[in-house]
Design a protein around this motif. Structure first.
Motif, PDB file in Angstrom:
ATOM      1  N   VAL A   1       0.763  -1.321  -0.055  1.00 60.11           N
ATOM      2  CA  VAL A   1       0.018   0.011  -0.085  1.00 60.11           C
ATOM      3  C   VAL A   1       0.860   1.346   0.186  1.00 60.11           C
ATOM      4  N   LEU A   2       2.032   1.260   0.625  1.00 56.60           N
ATOM      5  CA  LEU A   2       3.108   2.269   0.585  1.00 56.60           C
ATOM      6  C   LEU A   2       3.283   2.807  -0.770  1.00 56.60           C
ATOM      7  N   ALA A   3       3.144   1.994  -1.858  1.00 56.96           N
ATOM      8  CA  ALA A   3       3.550   2.316  -3.293  1.00 56.96           C
ATOM      9  C   ALA A   3       2.678   3.297  -3.870  1.00 56.96           C
ATOM     10  N   VAL A   4       1.375   3.501  -3.235  1.00 64.16           N
ATOM     11  CA  VAL A   4       0.255   4.527  -3.496  1.00 64.16           C
ATOM     12  C   VAL A   4       0.166   5.586  -2.568  1.00 64.16           C
ATOM     13  N   ILE A   5       0.404   5.549  -1.386  1.00 64.20           N
ATOM     14  CA  ILE A   5      -0.044   6.396  -0.268  1.00 64.20           C
ATOM     15  C   ILE A   5       1.371   6.898   0.228  1.00 64.20           C
ATOM     16  N   ALA A   6       2.424   7.052  -0.661  1.00 61.70           N
ATOM     17  CA  ALA A   6       3.768   7.451  -0.133  1.00 61.70           C
ATOM     18  C   ALA A   6       3.918   8.802   0.365  1.00 61.70           C
ATOM     19  N   PRO A   7       3.022   9.653  -0.538  1.00 61.12           N
ATOM     20  CA  PRO A   7       3.518  11.080  -0.083  1.00 61.12           C
ATOM     21  C   PRO A   7       2.642  11.239   1.417  1.00 61.12           C
ATOM     22  N   PRO A   8       1.267  10.752   1.637  1.00 58.52           N
ATOM     23  CA  PRO A   8       0.959  11.365   2.803  1.00 58.52           C
ATOM     24  C   PRO A   8       1.567  10.395   4.167  1.00 58.52           C
ATOM     25  N   ALA A   9       2.047   8.975   3.719  1.00 58.50           N
ATOM     26  CA  ALA A   9       2.393   8.248   4.681  1.00 58.50           C
ATOM     27  C   ALA A   9       3.716   8.808   4.964  1.00 58.50           C
ATOM     28  N   GLY A  10       4.431   9.357   3.963  1.00 60.26           N
ATOM     29  CA  GLY A  10       5.755  10.034   4.407  1.00 60.26           C
ATOM     30  C   GLY A  10       5.777  11.197   5.439  1.00 60.26           C
ATOM     31  N   ALA A  11       4.610  11.932   5.147  1.00 60.72           N
ATOM     32  CA  ALA A  11       4.447  13.093   6.012  1.00 60.72           C
ATOM     33  C   ALA A  11       4.081  12.345   7.484  1.00 60.72           C
ATOM     34  N   ALA A  12       3.024  11.198   7.393  1.00 60.99           N
ATOM     35  CA  ALA A  12       2.790  10.830   8.713  1.00 60.99           C
ATOM     36  C   ALA A  12       3.985  10.239   9.418  1.00 60.99           C
ATOM     37  N   LEU A  13       5.025   9.562   8.873  1.00 60.51           N
ATOM     38  CA  LEU A  13       6.078   9.058   9.426  1.00 60.51           C
ATOM     39  C   LEU A  13       7.078  10.238   9.992  1.00 60.51           C
ATOM     40  N   ARG A  14       6.994  11.203   9.315  1.00 62.67           N
ATOM     41  CA  ARG A  14       7.972  12.323   9.949  1.00 62.67           C
ATOM     42  C   ARG A  14       7.261  12.989  10.998  1.00 62.67           C
ATOM     43  N   ALA A  15       5.887  12.913  10.973  1.00 68.15           N
ATOM     44  CA  ALA A  15       5.243  13.403  12.369  1.00 68.15           C
ATOM     45  C   ALA A  15       5.508  12.315  13.532  1.00 68.15           C
ATOM     46  N   LEU A  16       5.620  11.302  13.154  1.00 66.92           N
ATOM     47  CA  LEU A  16       5.739  10.338  14.263  1.00 66.92           C
ATOM     48  C   LEU A  16       7.345  10.489  14.683  1.00 66.92           C
ATOM     49  N   ASP A  17       8.325  10.805  13.819  1.00 64.52           N
ATOM     50  CA  ASP A  17       9.521  11.227  14.118  1.00 64.52           C
ATOM     51  C   ASP A  17       9.682  12.291  15.141  1.00 64.52           C
ATOM     52  N   ALA A  18       8.747  13.218  15.036  1.00 61.53           N
ATOM     53  CA  ALA A  18       8.667  14.183  15.680  1.00 61.53           C
ATOM     54  C   ALA A  18       7.942  14.158  17.101  1.00 61.53           C
ATOM     55  N   GLY A  19       7.313  13.284  17.212  1.00 63.62           N
ATOM     56  CA  GLY A  19       6.390  12.934  18.558  1.00 63.62           C
ATOM     57  C   GLY A  19       5.087  13.303  18.546  1.00 63.62           C
ATOM     58  N   ASP A  20       4.534  13.772  17.210  1.00 62.10           N
ATOM     59  CA  ASP A  20       3.232  14.287  16.825  1.00 62.10           C
ATOM     60  C   ASP A  20       2.240  13.191  16.402  1.00 62.10           C
ATOM     61  N   LEU A  21       1.834  12.686  17.590  1.00 64.54           N
ATOM     62  CA  LEU A  21       1.125  11.409  17.037  1.00 64.54           C
ATOM     63  C   LEU A  21      -0.484  11.582  16.593  1.00 64.54           C
ATOM     64  N   ALA A  22      -0.969  12.851  17.018  1.00 64.69           N
ATOM     65  CA  ALA A  22      -2.237  13.185  16.627  1.00 64.69           C
ATOM     66  C   ALA A  22      -2.131  13.472  15.051  1.00 64.69           C
ATOM     67  N   THR A  23      -0.952  13.964  14.532  1.00 63.30           N
ATOM     68  CA  THR A  23      -0.931  14.303  13.104  1.00 63.30           C
ATOM     69  C   THR A  23      -0.485  12.943  12.477  1.00 63.30           C
ATOM     70  N   TYR A  24       0.078  12.273  12.979  1.00 63.03           N
ATOM     71  CA  TYR A  24       0.369  10.814  12.479  1.00 63.03           C
ATOM     72  C   TYR A  24      -0.978   9.970  12.297  1.00 63.03           C
ATOM     73  N   ASP A  25      -1.736  10.022  13.167  1.00 68.78           N
ATOM     74  CA  ASP A  25      -3.102   9.244  13.254  1.00 68.78           C
ATOM     75  C   ASP A  25      -3.874   9.848  12.397  1.00 68.78           C
ATOM     76  N   ARG A  26      -4.193  11.336  12.110  1.00 67.94           N
ATOM     77  CA  ARG A  26      -4.892  11.844  11.381  1.00 67.94           C
ATOM     78  C   ARG A  26      -4.520  11.642   9.915  1.00 67.94           C
ATOM     79  N   ILE A  27      -3.078  11.522   9.532  1.00 67.56           N
ATOM     80  CA  ILE A  27      -2.868  11.412   8.310  1.00 67.56           C
ATOM     81  C   ILE A  27      -3.172   9.863   7.658  1.00 67.56           C
ATOM     82  N   MET A  28      -2.611   9.107   8.595  1.00 65.68           N
ATOM     83  CA  MET A  28      -2.659   7.782   8.531  1.00 65.68           C
ATOM     84  C   MET A  28      -4.158   6.893   8.247  1.00 65.68           C
ATOM     85  N   ASP A  29      -4.868   7.425   9.195  1.00 66.64           N
ATOM     86  CA  ASP A  29      -6.351   6.958   9.268  1.00 66.64           C
ATOM     87  C   ASP A  29      -7.043   7.330   8.263  1.00 66.64           C
TER      88      ASP A  29
END
Length: 363
Positions: free
Chosen positions: A253-281
């Protein structure tokens, strides 16, 4: 009347807190005879350009996996060349790459355990020579031939002993490939193999679409051995993890959601779980429809979405696999894609969708 909103997520650096490989599709040469039973003919420029897209969003590339139509149109000569070319491209940009090792150079049907071991060893050598990290994929031949768990222990034990460095193991469930039903002979068998050869096992990719089973196995892995989720239904929570650990990712699935998933994983790196959840969900409804039963046809949806997003100029697939999903399935898929924010050029996606709807009689 179809009309897309479009969305744009910026490219970015690789992630720090998680390892994430996107299993990439291939782009067929639309001028060639890519029909069922014909040798695969690829559009190399488009195929390799898409790998650079994945690297640009921070992902590693999982090359020549089932997303690239291994066992579903991509023959081994094309696979070997794909691994060689993609590995060279990875070196040119410092991108991460792993690549599938299988036994698909053998004729379909029964094979001896020795033939299976030799076929695996040949492909292992090809991947290592190309400079990619090997992923020892599940073999249909081994699933059909193994008399008991000892056959798995013997084949994998020999391969792991021969590997130059740590490899990834691969467990693809029967939802993705019915021929792999009963692989390994049970969770305890693969765990025993990992424990015996832990120094040669980077991790295991688990694609069983069972989050509870993945978490249970993850907690039983030896120290230093990673779990790579291949669960395209439950990846947000598995990657985020809990107080006892998390899964890394190796996902189609990452082959099609790479742009939003990349943003979500960088939010996870920053400890921003709310942004991670919002984008990934927001990507989950798309993923669950994309991988709906019969799951093994998900590759058709991935190519369709990549066409809408502008990563390729046509819908032809090797082996004629573009017929794997119905128009009604794809119509729903493209609406979910817009909601997930994976269509960067709304005008292009709208024009292509309208042209497609006309050809299938839904406009």
């Amino acid at each position: 009347m179809i009309e897309f909103k479009g969305a744009r997520f910026e490219a970015g650096k690789p992630f720090k807190s998680r390892i994430a490989y996107a299993a990439a599709p291939v782009t067929a040469d639309q001028r060639a005879e890519n029909i069922p039973g014909a040798p695969a003919a690829l559009d190399w420029d488009a195929t390799l350009r898409f790998r650079h897209h994945l690297w640009s969003h921070g992902f590693g590339v999982a090359e020549a996996m089932d997303t690239a139509q291994r066992g579903a149109g991509l023959d081994y000569p094309a696979t070997r060349e794909l691994i060689r070319r993609s590995s060279a491209e990875a070196r040119s940009v410092g991108g991460k790459i792993v690549a599938g090792v299988n036994t698909d150079q053998l004729l379909s049907g029964a094979a001896s355990i020795d033939d299976i071991r030799k076929a695996y060893a040949e492909q292992l050598n090809d991947v290592q020579e190309a400079g990619a990290q090997p992923v020892l994929m599940c073999s249909r031949h081994l699933a059909a031939t193994a008399a008991d768990a000892d056959d798995y222990r013997r084949v994998y034990g020999e391969l792991l002993s021969q590997a130059d460095g740590p490899v990834l193991l691969h467990w693809l469930g029967e939802a993705f490939d019915p021929a792999l039903a009963g692989y390994w002979g049970g969770d305890d068998v693969v765990l025993e193999i990992i424990e015996e050869h832990a120094a040669k096992v980077d991790g295991i990719k688990l694609s069983l679409l069972d989050a509870d089973r993945e978490i249970e196995m993850r907690r039983r892995l030896p120290a230093g051995v990673r779990m790579y989720t291949g669960d395209d239904f439950n990846y947000p929570v598995l990657i985020k993890g809990d107080d006892q650990g998390h899964s890394e990712a190796l996902l189609g699935v990452l082959a099609v959601i790479a742009p939003p998933a990349g943003a979500a994983l960088r939010a996870l790196d920053a400890g921003d779980l709310a942004t991670y959840d919002r984008i990934m969900d927001a990507t989950l409804p798309l993923a669950r429809h994309l991988f709906a039963s019969p799951t093994y046809h998900y590759k058709t949806g991935i190519v369709f979405l990549n066409w809408l997003a502008g990563h390729q100029d046509h819908l032809v697939m090797v082996g004629g696999a573009q017929a794997g999903r119905s128009p009604s399935h794809l119509l729903t898929l493209m609406r979910l894609a817009d909601d997930a924010g994976i269509l960067p050029d709304a005008d292009l996606a709208t024009a292509r969708a309208r042209a497609w709807l006309t050809t299938v009689g839904l406009e």
